[in-house]
Design a protein around this motif. Structure first.
Motif, PDB file in Angstrom:
ATOM      1  N   LEU A 123     -31.404  26.668  -3.871  1.00  0.00           N
ATOM      2  CA  LEU A 123     -31.683  26.906  -2.459  1.00  0.00           C
ATOM      3  C   LEU A 123     -33.145  27.282  -2.227  1.00  0.00           C
ATOM      4  O   LEU A 123     -33.736  26.885  -1.215  1.00  0.00           O
ATOM      5  N   GLY A 124     -33.717  28.023  -3.158  1.00  0.00           N
ATOM      6  CA  GLY A 124     -35.117  28.400  -3.006  1.00  0.00           C
ATOM      7  C   GLY A 124     -36.040  27.199  -3.006  1.00  0.00           C
ATOM      8  O   GLY A 124     -36.980  27.118  -2.207  1.00  0.00           O
ATOM      9  N   GLN A 125     -35.763  26.243  -3.909  1.00  0.00           N
ATOM     10  CA  GLN A 125     -36.577  25.035  -3.972  1.00  0.00           C
ATOM     11  C   GLN A 125     -36.454  24.225  -2.685  1.00  0.00           C
ATOM     12  O   GLN A 125     -37.457  23.764  -2.127  1.00  0.00           O
ATOM     13  N   LEU A 126     -35.223  24.063  -2.200  1.00  0.00           N
ATOM     14  CA  LEU A 126     -35.017  23.309  -0.964  1.00  0.00           C
ATOM     15  C   LEU A 126     -35.709  23.993   0.202  1.00  0.00           C
ATOM     16  O   LEU A 126     -36.401  23.342   1.010  1.00  0.00           O
ATOM     17  N   GLY A 127     -35.555  25.305   0.308  1.00  0.00           N
ATOM     18  CA  GLY A 127     -36.185  26.025   1.399  1.00  0.00           C
ATOM     19  C   GLY A 127     -37.697  25.904   1.386  1.00  0.00           C
ATOM     20  O   GLY A 127     -38.328  25.737   2.433  1.00  0.00           O
ATOM     21  N   ALA A 128     -38.292  25.962   0.191  1.00  0.00           N
ATOM     22  CA  ALA A 128     -39.744  25.843   0.082  1.00  0.00           C
ATOM     23  C   ALA A 128     -40.219  24.458   0.497  1.00  0.00           C
ATOM     24  O   ALA A 128     -41.253  24.315   1.175  1.00  0.00           O
ATOM     25  N   GLU A 129     -39.477  23.438   0.120  1.00  0.00           N
ATOM     26  CA  GLU A 129     -39.848  22.063   0.488  1.00  0.00           C
ATOM     27  C   GLU A 129     -39.803  21.875   2.003  1.00  0.00           C
ATOM     28  O   GLU A 129     -40.715  21.289   2.605  1.00  0.00           O
ATOM     29  N   LEU A 130     -38.749  22.376   2.632  1.00  0.00           N
ATOM     30  CA  LEU A 130     -38.621  22.211   4.077  1.00  0.00           C
ATOM     31  C   LEU A 130     -39.671  23.021   4.825  1.00  0.00           C
ATOM     32  O   LEU A 130     -40.216  22.562   5.829  1.00  0.00           O
ATOM     33  N   ALA A 131     -39.977  24.211   4.321  1.00  0.00           N
ATOM     34  CA  ALA A 131     -41.010  25.025   4.949  1.00  0.00           C
ATOM     35  C   ALA A 131     -42.362  24.316   4.887  1.00  0.00           C
ATOM     36  O   ALA A 131     -43.148  24.357   5.850  1.00  0.00           O
ATOM     37  N   THR A 132     -42.635  23.643   3.766  1.00  0.00           N
ATOM     38  CA  THR A 132     -43.878  22.896   3.637  1.00  0.00           C
ATOM     39  C   THR A 132     -43.942  21.758   4.646  1.00  0.00           C
ATOM     40  O   THR A 132     -44.978  21.519   5.283  1.00  0.00           O
ATOM     41  N   ASP A 133     -42.829  21.036   4.817  1.00  0.00           N
ATOM     42  CA  ASP A 133     -42.792  19.944   5.792  1.00  0.00           C
ATOM     43  C   ASP A 133     -43.081  20.449   7.202  1.00  0.00           C
ATOM     44  O   ASP A 133     -43.859  19.837   7.950  1.00  0.00           O
ATOM     45  N   VAL A 134     -42.451  21.554   7.568  1.00  0.00           N
ATOM     46  CA  VAL A 134     -42.641  22.092   8.914  1.00  0.00           C
ATOM     47  C   VAL A 134     -44.097  22.527   9.108  1.00  0.00           C
ATOM     48  O   VAL A 134     -44.717  22.243  10.146  1.00  0.00           O
ATOM     49  N   THR A 135     -44.648  23.184   8.114  1.00  0.00           N
ATOM     50  CA  THR A 135     -46.039  23.637   8.205  1.00  0.00           C
ATOM     51  C   THR A 135     -46.994  22.450   8.308  1.00  0.00           C
ATOM     52  O   THR A 135     -47.961  22.472   9.093  1.00  0.00           O
ATOM     53  N   GLU A 136     -46.744  21.400   7.523  1.00  0.00           N
ATOM     54  CA  GLU A 136     -47.619  20.225   7.566  1.00  0.00           C
ATOM     55  C   GLU A 136     -47.492  19.486   8.898  1.00  0.00           C
ATOM     56  O   GLU A 136     -48.493  18.998   9.437  1.00  0.00           O
ATOM     57  N   PHE A 137     -46.290  19.398   9.436  1.00  0.00           N
ATOM     58  CA  PHE A 137     -46.123  18.806  10.765  1.00  0.00           C
ATOM     59  C   PHE A 137     -46.938  19.593  11.801  1.00  0.00           C
ATOM     60  O   PHE A 137     -47.589  19.020  12.677  1.00  0.00           O
ATOM     61  N   ASP A 138     -46.880  20.910  11.717  1.00  0.00           N
ATOM     62  CA  ASP A 138     -47.612  21.749  12.653  1.00  0.00           C
ATOM     63  C   ASP A 138     -49.111  21.495  12.551  1.00  0.00           C
ATOM     64  O   ASP A 138     -49.817  21.402  13.568  1.00  0.00           O
ATOM     65  N   SER A 139     -49.600  21.336  11.318  1.00  0.00           N
ATOM     66  CA  SER A 139     -51.026  21.060  11.110  1.00  0.00           C
ATOM     67  C   SER A 139     -51.403  19.683  11.637  1.00  0.00           C
ATOM     68  O   SER A 139     -52.444  19.519  12.300  1.00  0.00           O
ATOM     69  N   LEU A 140     -50.561  18.678  11.374  1.00  0.00           N
ATOM     70  CA  LEU A 140     -50.838  17.323  11.848  1.00  0.00           C
ATOM     71  C   LEU A 140     -50.884  17.254  13.380  1.00  0.00           C
ATOM     72  O   LEU A 140     -51.657  16.497  13.960  1.00  0.00           O
ATOM     73  N   ALA A 141     -50.027  18.050  14.021  1.00  0.00           N
ATOM     74  CA  ALA A 141     -49.947  18.039  15.483  1.00  0.00           C
ATOM     75  C   ALA A 141     -51.044  18.883  16.123  1.00  0.00           C
ATOM     76  O   ALA A 141     -51.222  18.845  17.346  1.00  0.00           O
TER      77      ALA A 141
END
Length: 239
Positions: A123-141
């Protein structure tokens, strides 16, 4: 008719209160628990609507099981690039040494693969991956607008089959909080009726519960907004 997510909803209770509640979900960010003892195809249909129409500027993140065909979960006209759409295929099994050591450069990615990747582990690995996606989307936008981020999470049954319920509860709490912090909207699929024990346990984590049902030949849905304590009537789930 009022608009919930990107779906028109017929309201049979207090229309003004319900509309204010829906607007609040979009403005503040929200987490929806989608339930129902219905075929998966009906959930897929509802999820597509919650992810937004192809012509809407949404950043979409889908968390799917390995066996789920992407075309059943994402409209063909939606742009499948990492800037706008990301697909995480999650397996609860740890990576094998062989898989970990294989070289990704040996594979030429297709258009779909550029936005799609596989994640395995805890679960920790999955959570970290999803958090990275959300953060990168925020940066791209350059900062996500309210409701620009849309997340579909299909893997709850897989998590519950492998991990203790309290661990899954904490994972969902962190994930939904992270999406809300970016004013995004996440929906989580939990097969079974709203009254099922697991759904009653998870419901406090969510801002709304969306029930799916079939009456005769008609697929239908009903929304419950927990903060406002108001519900919609049953209304058709559009094709």
């Amino acid at each position: 008719m009022v608009s919930g997510g990107d779906t028109d909803i017929a309201v049979t209770e207090d229309t003004s209160t319900f509309q204010l509640g829906l607007d609040d979900l979009k403005r503040r960010g929200s987490a929806l628990l989608v339930v129902g003892s219905v075929p998966t195809e009906l959930y897929s249909r509802a999820s597509k609507q919650m992810l937004g129409a192809p012509d809407e500027p949404r950043r979409r993140l889908l968390v799917l099981n390995d066996s789920t065909p992407l075309d059943t979960r994402l409209d063909a006209d939606i742009q499948r690039s990492k800037e706008w759409t990301r697909v995480v295929r999650y397996s609860t099994l740890e990576r094998s040494a062989t898989a970990s050591s294989s070289s990704p450069s040996a594979v030429v990615p297709t258009a779909v693969e550029t936005c799609e990747r596989r994640v395995s582990g805890g679960l920790g690995q999955l959570g970290a991956e999803l958090a990275t996606d959300v953060t990168e989307f925020d940066s791209l936008a350059g900062g996500l607008s309210p409701a620009e981020l849309r997340v579909a999470f299909d893997c709850l049954p897989s998590l519950l089959s492998r991990y203790e319920r309290d661990h899954v509860f904490r994972f969902l709490h962190v994930m939904t909080s992270h999406v809300r912090a970016r004013n995004g909207m996440v929906h989580v699929w939990s097969p079974g009726d709203r009254e099922d024990e697991i759904n009653r346990m998870l419901e406090p984590l969510f801002d709304a519960v969306v029930e799916l049902d079939v009456e005769g030949a008609e697929a239908r849905q009903r929304w419950h907004l927990r903060r406002k304590e108001v519900s919609s009537g049953w209304f058709p789930l559009e094709p």
